[in-house]
Write a protein that holds these residues in place. Structure first.
Motif, mmCIF file in Angstrom:
data_model
loop_
_atom_site.group_PDB
_atom_site.id
_atom_site.type_symbol
_atom_site.label_atom_id
_atom_site.label_comp_id
_atom_site.label_asym_id
_atom_site.label_seq_id
_atom_site.Cartn_x
_atom_site.Cartn_y
_atom_site.Cartn_z
ATOM 1 N N VAL A 194 -16.012 -7.439 9.275
ATOM 2 C CA VAL A 194 -15.537 -6.663 8.122
ATOM 3 C C VAL A 194 -14.024 -6.509 8.142
ATOM 4 O O VAL A 194 -13.409 -6.272 7.097
ATOM 5 C CB VAL A 194 -16.212 -5.269 8.052
ATOM 6 N N GLU A 195 -13.390 -6.655 9.316
ATOM 7 C CA GLU A 195 -11.931 -6.526 9.413
ATOM 8 C C GLU A 195 -11.205 -7.578 8.589
ATOM 9 O O GLU A 195 -10.041 -7.409 8.231
ATOM 10 C CB GLU A 195 -11.492 -6.667 10.872
ATOM 11 N N ARG A 196 -11.889 -8.669 8.279
ATOM 12 C CA ARG A 196 -11.231 -9.771 7.563
ATOM 13 C C ARG A 196 -10.959 -9.431 6.106
ATOM 14 O O ARG A 196 -10.074 -10.027 5.487
ATOM 15 C CB ARG A 196 -12.093 -11.028 7.642
ATOM 16 N N ILE A 197 -11.729 -8.525 5.545
ATOM 17 C CA ILE A 197 -11.595 -8.177 4.126
ATOM 18 C C ILE A 197 -11.248 -6.697 4.045
ATOM 19 O O ILE A 197 -12.077 -5.839 4.351
ATOM 20 C CB ILE A 197 -12.897 -8.474 3.359
ATOM 21 N N ARG A 198 -10.027 -6.405 3.631
ATOM 22 C CA ARG A 198 -9.553 -5.021 3.604
ATOM 23 C C ARG A 198 -9.086 -4.658 2.200
ATOM 24 O O ARG A 198 -8.456 -5.466 1.509
ATOM 25 C CB ARG A 198 -8.391 -4.828 4.591
ATOM 26 N N LEU A 199 -9.356 -3.429 1.830
ATOM 27 C CA LEU A 199 -8.796 -2.835 0.623
ATOM 28 C C LEU A 199 -7.835 -1.751 1.078
ATOM 29 O O LEU A 199 -8.235 -0.814 1.773
ATOM 30 C CB LEU A 199 -9.899 -2.253 -0.259
ATOM 31 N N GLY A 200 -6.565 -1.904 0.728
ATOM 32 C CA GLY A 200 -5.561 -1.056 1.338
ATOM 33 C C GLY A 200 -5.442 -1.442 2.794
ATOM 34 O O GLY A 200 -5.340 -2.616 3.137
ATOM 35 N N LEU A 201 -5.509 -0.469 3.684
ATOM 36 C CA LEU A 201 -5.417 -0.755 5.116
ATOM 37 C C LEU A 201 -6.776 -0.680 5.800
ATOM 38 O O LEU A 201 -6.874 -0.891 7.006
ATOM 39 C CB LEU A 201 -4.451 0.238 5.777
ATOM 40 N N HIS A 261 0.840 -1.206 0.000
ATOM 41 C CA HIS A 261 0.000 0.000 0.000
ATOM 42 C C HIS A 261 0.876 1.258 0.000
ATOM 43 O O HIS A 261 0.584 2.236 -0.707
ATOM 44 C CB HIS A 261 -0.910 -0.020 1.226
ATOM 45 N N ALA A 262 1.951 1.242 0.779
ATOM 46 C CA ALA A 262 2.841 2.405 0.848
ATOM 47 C C ALA A 262 3.519 2.675 -0.489
ATOM 48 O O ALA A 262 3.910 3.812 -0.777
ATOM 49 C CB ALA A 262 3.895 2.195 1.934
ATOM 50 N N ALA A 263 3.637 1.651 -1.325
ATOM 51 C CA ALA A 263 4.233 1.803 -2.649
ATOM 52 C C ALA A 263 3.226 2.322 -3.672
ATOM 53 O O ALA A 263 3.564 2.454 -4.853
ATOM 54 C CB ALA A 263 4.806 0.470 -3.120
ATOM 55 N N GLY A 264 2.000 2.616 -3.217
ATOM 56 C CA GLY A 264 0.986 3.144 -4.115
ATOM 57 C C GLY A 264 0.231 2.082 -4.878
ATOM 58 O O GLY A 264 -0.487 2.388 -5.846
ATOM 59 N N LEU A 265 0.345 0.817 -4.452
ATOM 60 C CA LEU A 265 -0.331 -0.288 -5.116
ATOM 61 C C LEU A 265 -1.666 -0.571 -4.445
ATOM 62 O O LEU A 265 -1.785 -0.484 -3.221
ATOM 63 C CB LEU A 265 0.546 -1.539 -5.083
ATOM 64 N N ARG A 266 -2.666 -0.934 -5.243
ATOM 65 C CA ARG A 266 -3.957 -1.330 -4.674
ATOM 66 C C ARG A 266 -3.821 -2.758 -4.192
ATOM 67 O O ARG A 266 -3.477 -3.662 -4.968
ATOM 68 C CB ARG A 266 -5.046 -1.218 -5.723
ATOM 69 N N VAL A 267 -4.066 -2.980 -2.921
ATOM 70 C CA VAL A 267 -3.834 -4.298 -2.340
ATOM 71 C C VAL A 267 -5.052 -4.743 -1.547
ATOM 72 O O VAL A 267 -5.713 -3.949 -0.868
ATOM 73 C CB VAL A 267 -2.561 -4.281 -1.444
ATOM 74 N N GLY A 268 -5.352 -6.023 -1.643
ATOM 75 C CA GLY A 268 -6.387 -6.635 -0.819
ATOM 76 C C GLY A 268 -5.739 -7.450 0.279
ATOM 77 O O GLY A 268 -4.685 -8.075 0.067
ATOM 78 N N LEU A 269 -6.332 -7.433 1.456
ATOM 79 C CA LEU A 269 -5.815 -8.187 2.607
ATOM 80 C C LEU A 269 -6.943 -9.000 3.214
ATOM 81 O O LEU A 269 -7.980 -8.448 3.598
ATOM 82 C CB LEU A 269 -5.221 -7.244 3.650
ATOM 83 N N PHE A 270 -6.741 -10.322 3.295
ATOM 84 C CA PHE A 270 -7.731 -11.228 3.874
ATOM 85 C C PHE A 270 -7.093 -11.929 5.062
ATOM 86 O O PHE A 270 -6.081 -12.618 4.923
ATOM 87 C CB PHE A 270 -8.175 -12.244 2.831
ATOM 88 N N THR A 271 -7.640 -11.714 6.263
ATOM 89 C CA THR A 271 -7.069 -12.282 7.480
ATOM 90 C C THR A 271 -8.162 -12.921 8.332
ATOM 91 O O THR A 271 -9.352 -12.709 8.120
ATOM 92 C CB THR A 271 -6.361 -11.204 8.326
#
Length: 461
Positions: free
Chosen positions: A92-99, A74-84
């Motif tokens: 909703v915390e399990r599915i994140r776009l960016g942070l 995310h800090a590099a300016g990339l769109r990132v998805g995070l699944f935890t």
């Protein structure tokens, strides 16, 4: 992204898909099936094959490490998805776009879309009966993967639930596999030995895909190296970072990390406490360097800024300073508890330092005795509570198990929040309350002290 239906209705239906309380006999429980998971994803046009994936497994630190890798991207300016998994306060915390987690409306829309596909799978004649009934974890995985594809993510960071080899998330075809520290956990599901557990975690290693692993015991490393060799995958093992020269203070919210990698030197102000988080950060940096080798547009500056922006609450977190310090940590296995107690010693907490009252709870299936007997070296004051999680042990049952292990404990009939308030009122000027044993206990303590936190409530069944 569709935003239909209500969040509450979506969560109630989602949680009803699995026997959260484990009331059914083991032979009759609804288990994950890879065939069903792939059928569900086919109905969604295979989102798991679209976005480059960093797949993260392990016992300790996999959520923190996944969050660090996502923060770097995310800090590099990339769109990132995070699944935890699991979540702390809201699903909703399990599915994140960016942070940022998806909104509740977005979550409801994702559920509605994937639910249509799940119903189609349930009607598939190739998957009769239970074989076609999608589980909670399968729905969540499909929702996340669909979300990231629809959002145009450049990368997705996916944390395994339990194990790896037979995990719901193991349908992905990763660009990079990351395995954090492995210790004994989920013994009934993964095996009774470290080698068996390591073999389960090593299931995320894919042919020709590079692997980054944190420091491991020799027996564990041997299993991971063997599986990587068999898959033709290059494995890179991260050394354990040295401890900082200065012992931390309880009030410190950041720690300085200096790490020399293959591509350069990294200096970051890590906003997470503990030596374990230094180890996780070193793994995340090494994963980022491996992604650079694979063509990711990452820089040393982005790596340091990403680590400096990561947030992962509930892990050695000081949630209250006055009138009584309150620390929360979701340690739920013996290795995690060892790490927690080592950090408390570094903070001069317990023994001749601050007097600790431990507020503990755990879930059925966790190893109660080997985890909590470590507390005997820290405190004589242990209070057992039952959180609202459906699989939480009753306070009286946990107390009996603790006493049988030689731990002087008493049960509280109050809620986690009510018990916390009582312990804070009883603590002296040199006292500290430590809430640990499960993330659900940590979450309820945070909610009691942070009224602005919006939390879900599990359904009755």
């Amino acid at each position: 992204m569709a935003e239909t239906g209500t969040f509450e209705a979506a969560v109630e239906r989602l949680m009803s898909l699995t026997d959260l309380r484990r009331t059914a006999p083991p032979g009759e429980r609804h288990h994950y099936r890879a065939q069903r998971m792939r059928a569900l994803l086919r109905r969604l046009h295979d989102p798991h094959l679209t976005v480059p994936t960093i797949h993260v497994a392990g016992t300790n630190g996999k959520g923190s490490t996944a969050a660090m890798i996502a923060a770097i991207l995310h800090a590099a300016g990339l769109r990132v998805g995070l699944f935890t998994s699991p979540h702390l306060h809201s699903v909703v915390e399990r599915i994140r776009l960016g942070l940022a987690p998806v909104t509740r409306d977005q979550f409801a829309g994702l559920f509605a879309h994937v639910w249509e596909a799940a119903q189609a799978v349930a009607r598939d004649p190739a998957l009769p009966g239970e074989r076609g009934a999608v589980t909670t974890l399968e729905m969540l995985t499909a929702m996340a993967l669909h979300c990231f594809r629809e959002a145009g993510a450049a990368y997705q960071v996916v944390e395994a639930f339990v194990g790896g080899r037979h995990d719901t998330t193991n349908v992905v075809q990763p660009a990079l596999s990351v395995i954090t520290n492995i210790s004994r956990d989920h013994v009934p599901a993964l095996g009774t030995t470290l080698r068996a557990i390591a073999y389960a975690k090593a299931g995320i290693i894919k042919p020709g895909v590079p692997v980054v692993t944190g420091p491991q015991r020799p027996a564990v490393h041997a299993v991971l190296a063997r599986e990587a060799t068999a898959s033709g995958s290059r494995i890179e093992t991260v050394a354990r970072p040295p401890a900082p020269p200065r012992a931390p203070a309880l009030e410190d919210s950041h720690q300085e990390l200096l790490w020399r990698g293959r591509h350069g030197e990294y200096r970051a102000a890590l906003p997470l406490r503990g030596l374990m988080q230094r180890e996780n950060a070193a793994v995340a940096i090494t994963a980022a360097e491996r992604l650079i080798d694979l063509g990711a547009p990452l820089t040393a500056d982005a790596i340091c800024r990403g680590l400096g922006s990561v947030a992962w609450p509930g892990r050695l977190e000081l949630v209250c300073r006055n009138p009584v310090p309150v620390l929360v940590d979701g340690a739920h296995c013996a290795r995690a508890m060892d790490c927690l107690l080592a950090e408390l010693r570094r903070l001069r907490i317990g023994n001749r330092g601050r007097q600790v009252t431990a507020l503990v709870g755990c879930q059925s299936g966790h190893q109660t005795e080997p985890t909590f007997r470590r507390l005997r070296a820290l405190t004589e004051s242990v209070v057992a509570v039952q959180s609202r999680h459906p699989r939480s042990l009753a306070a009286a049952e946990l107390t009996a198990a603790l006493r049988a292990a030689g731990i002087p404990a008493r049960a509280s009939s109050l809620s986690v929040g009510g018990t916390l308030r009582q312990l804070m009122a009883d603590a002296g000027t040199n006292g500290l309350v430590l809430a640990t044993g499960s993330l659900s206990v940590a979450a309820e303590v945070r909610e009691e002290l942070m009224p602005a936190v919006e939390a879900d409530r599990f359904p009755a069944a």
